[in-house]
Scaffold this active site. Sequence first.
Site, PDB file in Angstrom:
ATOM      1  N   ASP A 179       0.779  -1.446  -0.342  1.00 45.93           N
ATOM      2  CA  ASP A 179      -0.475  -0.011   0.035  1.00 45.93           C
ATOM      3  C   ASP A 179       0.677   1.267   0.653  1.00 45.93           C
ATOM      4  O   ASP A 179       0.201   2.152   0.451  1.00 45.93           O
ATOM      5  CB  ASP A 179      -0.930   0.319   1.109  1.00 45.93           C
ATOM      6  CG  ASP A 179      -2.005  -1.443   1.129  1.00 45.93           C
ATOM      7  OD1 ASP A 179      -1.850  -2.026   0.341  1.00 45.93           O
ATOM      8  OD2 ASP A 179      -2.109  -2.006   1.886  1.00 45.93           O
TER       9      ASP A 179
ATOM     10  N   LYS B 198       1.651   2.149  -4.916  1.00 47.38           N
ATOM     11  CA  LYS B 198       2.397   1.999  -6.409  1.00 47.38           C
ATOM     12  C   LYS B 198       1.828   1.902  -7.803  1.00 47.38           C
ATOM     13  O   LYS B 198       2.183   2.078  -8.512  1.00 47.38           O
ATOM     14  CB  LYS B 198       2.907  -0.049  -6.003  1.00 47.38           C
ATOM     15  CG  LYS B 198       3.174  -0.197  -4.970  1.00 47.38           C
ATOM     16  CD  LYS B 198       3.818  -1.800  -4.844  1.00 47.38           C
ATOM     17  CE  LYS B 198       2.532  -2.140  -3.960  1.00 47.38           C
ATOM     18  NZ  LYS B 198       2.702  -2.014  -2.891  1.00 47.38           N
TER      19      LYS B 198
ATOM     20  N   GLY C  93      -4.194  -4.685  -3.738  1.00 46.88           N
ATOM     21  CA  GLY C  93      -5.245  -3.175  -3.958  1.00 46.88           C
ATOM     22  C   GLY C  93      -4.887  -2.185  -4.313  1.00 46.88           C
ATOM     23  O   GLY C  93      -4.548  -1.542  -3.648  1.00 46.88           O
ATOM     24  N   HIS C  94      -4.887  -1.853  -5.470  1.00 40.43           N
ATOM     25  CA  HIS C  94      -3.994  -0.705  -6.249  1.00 40.43           C
ATOM     26  C   HIS C  94      -5.095   0.884  -6.722  1.00 40.43           C
ATOM     27  O   HIS C  94      -5.451   0.127  -7.781  1.00 40.43           O
ATOM     28  CB  HIS C  94      -3.003  -0.965  -7.598  1.00 40.43           C
ATOM     29  CG  HIS C  94      -2.120  -1.692  -6.969  1.00 40.43           C
ATOM     30  ND1 HIS C  94      -1.095  -3.186  -7.902  1.00 40.43           N
ATOM     31  CD2 HIS C  94      -2.056  -2.696  -5.724  1.00 40.43           C
ATOM     32  CE1 HIS C  94      -0.365  -3.579  -6.942  1.00 40.43           C
ATOM     33  NE2 HIS C  94      -0.943  -3.522  -5.776  1.00 40.43           N
TER      34      HIS C  94
ATOM     35  N   GLN D 183       1.986  -6.426  -2.727  1.00 45.88           N
ATOM     36  CA  GLN D 183       2.396  -6.389  -1.499  1.00 45.88           C
ATOM     37  C   GLN D 183       3.535  -5.124  -2.101  1.00 45.88           C
ATOM     38  O   GLN D 183       4.156  -4.483  -2.342  1.00 45.88           O
ATOM     39  CB  GLN D 183       2.967  -7.397  -1.630  1.00 45.88           C
ATOM     40  CG  GLN D 183       1.115  -8.629  -1.431  1.00 45.88           C
ATOM     41  CD  GLN D 183       0.912  -8.852  -2.340  1.00 45.88           C
ATOM     42  OE1 GLN D 183       1.811  -9.319  -3.441  1.00 45.88           O
ATOM     43  NE2 GLN D 183      -0.539  -8.681  -3.094  1.00 45.88           N
TER      44      GLN D 183
HETATM   45  P1  GDP Z   1      -1.046   0.245  -3.831  1.00 39.99           P
HETATM   46  O1  GDP Z   1      -1.673  -0.918  -3.175  1.00 39.99           O
HETATM   47  O2  GDP Z   1       0.808   0.349  -3.468  1.00 39.99           O
HETATM   48  O3  GDP Z   1      -0.933   0.357  -5.478  1.00 39.99           O
HETATM   49  O4  GDP Z   1      -1.684   1.763  -2.708  1.00 39.99           O
HETATM   50  P2  GDP Z   1      -2.862   1.903  -2.511  1.00 39.99           P
HETATM   51  O5  GDP Z   1      -4.138   1.890  -3.205  1.00 39.99           O
HETATM   52  O6  GDP Z   1      -4.072   0.041  -1.981  1.00 39.99           O
HETATM   53  O7  GDP Z   1      -3.099   2.589  -0.920  1.00 39.99           O
HETATM   54  C1  GDP Z   1      -2.454   3.590  -1.097  1.00 39.99           C
HETATM   55  C2  GDP Z   1      -3.617   4.861  -1.371  1.00 39.99           C
HETATM   56  O8  GDP Z   1      -3.194   6.597  -0.512  1.00 39.99           O
HETATM   57  C3  GDP Z   1      -5.000   4.891  -1.862  1.00 39.99           C
HETATM   58  O9  GDP Z   1      -5.852   5.709  -1.557  1.00 39.99           O
HETATM   59  C4  GDP Z   1      -4.086   6.464  -2.657  1.00 39.99           C
HETATM   60  O10 GDP Z   1      -5.152   7.050  -3.519  1.00 39.99           O
HETATM   61  C5  GDP Z   1      -3.635   6.941  -1.834  1.00 39.99           C
HETATM   62  N1  GDP Z   1      -2.771   7.843  -2.055  1.00 39.99           N
HETATM   63  C6  GDP Z   1      -1.549   7.697  -2.960  1.00 39.99           C
HETATM   64  N2  GDP Z   1      -0.723   8.552  -3.180  1.00 39.99           N
HETATM   65  C7  GDP Z   1      -1.098   9.576  -2.514  1.00 39.99           C
HETATM   66  C8  GDP Z   1      -0.473  10.358  -1.944  1.00 39.99           C
HETATM   67  O11 GDP Z   1       0.840  11.551  -2.442  1.00 39.99           O
HETATM   68  N3  GDP Z   1      -1.265  11.624  -0.821  1.00 39.99           N
HETATM   69  C9  GDP Z   1      -1.475  11.470  -0.520  1.00 39.99           C
HETATM   70  N4  GDP Z   1      -3.101  12.098   0.445  1.00 39.99           N
HETATM   71  N5  GDP Z   1      -2.623   9.922  -1.586  1.00 39.99           N
HETATM   72  C10 GDP Z   1      -1.850   9.496  -1.816  1.00 39.99           C
HETATM   73  P1  IMO Z   2      -1.304  -4.212  -2.259  1.00 37.75           P
HETATM   74  O1  IMO Z   2      -0.625  -4.647  -3.660  1.00 37.75           O
HETATM   75  C1  IMO Z   2      -0.525  -4.388   2.569  1.00 37.75           C
HETATM   76  C2  IMO Z   2      -0.924  -8.793   3.271  1.00 37.75           C
HETATM   77  C3  IMO Z   2      -2.026  -9.212   4.338  1.00 37.75           C
HETATM   78  C4  IMO Z   2      -0.882  -9.742   5.400  1.00 37.75           C
HETATM   79  C5  IMO Z   2      -0.338 -10.344   4.756  1.00 37.75           C
HETATM   80  C6  IMO Z   2      -0.828 -11.799   4.247  1.00 37.75           C
HETATM   81  O2  IMO Z   2      -2.129  -3.622  -2.415  1.00 37.75           O
HETATM   82  O3  IMO Z   2       0.305  -3.461  -1.539  1.00 37.75           O
HETATM   83  P2  IMO Z   2      -2.000 -12.267   1.631  1.00 37.75           P
HETATM   84  O4  IMO Z   2      -4.252 -12.357   2.121  1.00 37.75           O
HETATM   85  O5  IMO Z   2      -1.263 -12.139   1.360  1.00 37.75           O
HETATM   86  O6  IMO Z   2      -2.091 -14.314   2.767  1.00 37.75           O
HETATM   87  O7  IMO Z   2      -1.862 -12.203   3.120  1.00 37.75           O
HETATM   88  O8  IMO Z   2       0.023  -9.684   4.017  1.00 37.75           O
HETATM   89  N1  IMO Z   2      -1.484  -8.003   2.054  1.00 37.75           N
HETATM   90  C7  IMO Z   2      -1.365  -6.644   1.833  1.00 37.75           C
HETATM   91  N2  IMO Z   2      -0.957  -5.755   2.761  1.00 37.75           N
HETATM   92  N3  IMO Z   2      -1.218  -4.544   1.236  1.00 37.75           N
HETATM   93  C8  IMO Z   2      -1.411  -5.229   0.206  1.00 37.75           C
HETATM   94  O9  IMO Z   2      -1.220  -5.666  -1.311  1.00 37.75           O
HETATM   95  C9  IMO Z   2      -1.273  -6.897   0.420  1.00 37.75           C
HETATM   96  N4  IMO Z   2      -1.553  -7.518  -0.130  1.00 37.75           N
HETATM   97  C10 IMO Z   2      -1.323  -8.695   1.202  1.00 37.75           C
HETATM   98  O10 IMO Z   2      -2.496  -7.544   5.459  1.00 37.75           O
HETATM   99  O11 IMO Z   2      -0.430  -9.656   6.527  1.00 37.75           O
HETATM  100 MG    MG Z   3      -3.013  -1.528  -1.254  1.00 37.64          MG
END
Ligand code: GDP
Ligand code: IMO
Ligand code: MG
Length: 372
Positions: free
Chosen positions: A13, A16, A40-41, A189
């Site tokens: 998270d 990416k 979840g991207h 991840q």
């Molecule tokens: P990922 O799994 O690495 O793609 O990241 P996620 O999408 O799960 O989580 C990142 C969260 O932060 C999302 O809700 C994005 O919309 C938000 N986000 C990403 N970059 C920024 C930023 O520079 N500032 C803020 N405030 N939110 C951001």
């Molecule tokens: P993105 O791509 C954050 C974490 C889970 C748990 C561990 C194992 O959005 O960054 P799993 O379901 O993979 O067997 O869970 O890994 N986890 C993540 N945490 N971002 C993710 O993906 C994750 N995918 C798995 O919370 O701790």
């Molecule tokens: Mg994510």
Amino acid sequence: MSVDVIVGVQWGDEGKGRVVDFYARDYDVVARFGGGDNAGHSLVVRGETIALRLVPSGILQPHAELFIGGGCVVNPRTLIDEFALIGKHGVDPQRVSLSDRAHVVLPAHVEADLRREAERGTQALGTTGRGIGPAYADRASRVGITMRRFCDEAESPEAKLLAPHVVDGVAYVHERLERGARILAEGAQGTMLDVVYGTYPFVTSSSTIAGGACTGLGVGPKAIGRVIGVAKAYCTRVGAGPFPSELENRDGEHLRKQGREFGTVTGRPRRCGWFDAVAARYAVRVNGVDAVALTKLDVLSGIERIGVVTAYASDGRVETHYFDGWEEDVRGVRRIVDLPRSAGTYVQALQRLLGVPVELVCVGPERDQLAQ
Ligand code: GDP
Ligand code: IMO
Ligand code: MG
């Protein structure tokens, strides 16, 4: 060297998805190489969030082909739902191809994941409950079902819907490389969740590091060019496991609130803490990171003193170095040199601690809220 890789250097998270969206302008193919719908991207377009689980984050670059590599595990239902979701946003699902070597996540995998977590009780890993561990375990035990077999043998409506997207993944990648196409490999991840190099056993079940792009796409190491590490300006973790820089105080609350730190997949509140320079340096090593994209710098505005964990002590405690905070709203900044002085100092300090340049700083979730 036509495959560049983007990986998370923390616990997932990191942002990416939106970083991939930015870099994807310069690539012909955006490819997921590992993980499944535990990812979840999110992309934010004019206030609206699109959360992707399996489809690569290049959807908003109309020229980009989208590929789900052999290193992934695919829940057919999730992917079909996601085709509908991107369709609603005007993205043609025909752009998505799927390696024949990806494995299928079956309902039994999801059930096994949930059952094992329940059995662990207080020792639960806090998985996303998507069947990811059991699906990879079946693959390693040689009893898994490949996408090829699923589509050839199954009579299910899901298999019929996915069959037109299934390709010979090795031929797909290499024919494009031979034509001179540029491929952007999108990690899922984060490094600290890697099945070997993460905080085992509190990890996911796949290779999340840059090396995983080779096995996950079927390319040799010499095909890899640049490696971009995505880091949040602080740290978060969902689920159980070590988190040395975790804050269970007002600053942690600030980060969770301002950063909206609730899981994209599960909605769980994310644990929050200071930037962990020890973990990030380790990630720079195991991925061979060339440059860092730093996200969510805007979330730190208004914190008086910002900590960075610079060392772990043997008794389990950490050493934290403090930096002056800043009050200014940085969301309008588009050049790194224009950041408020304390924010610039903070970015430079991280750069020094990591030993690689910070080439992109994200200052808000919207696509254009970034500074170079
Ligand atoms: P990922 O799994 O690495 O793609 O990241 P996620 O999408 O799960 O989580 C990142 C969260 O932060 C999302 O809700 C994005 O919309 C938000 N986000 C990403 N970059 C920024 C930023 O520079 N500032 C803020 N405030 N939110 C951001
Ligand atoms: P993105 O791509 C954050 C974490 C889970 C748990 C561990 C194992 O959005 O960054 P799993 O379901 O993979 O067997 O869970 O890994 N986890 C993540 N945490 N971002 C993710 O993906 C994750 N995918 C798995 O919370 O701790
Ligand atoms: Mg994510």
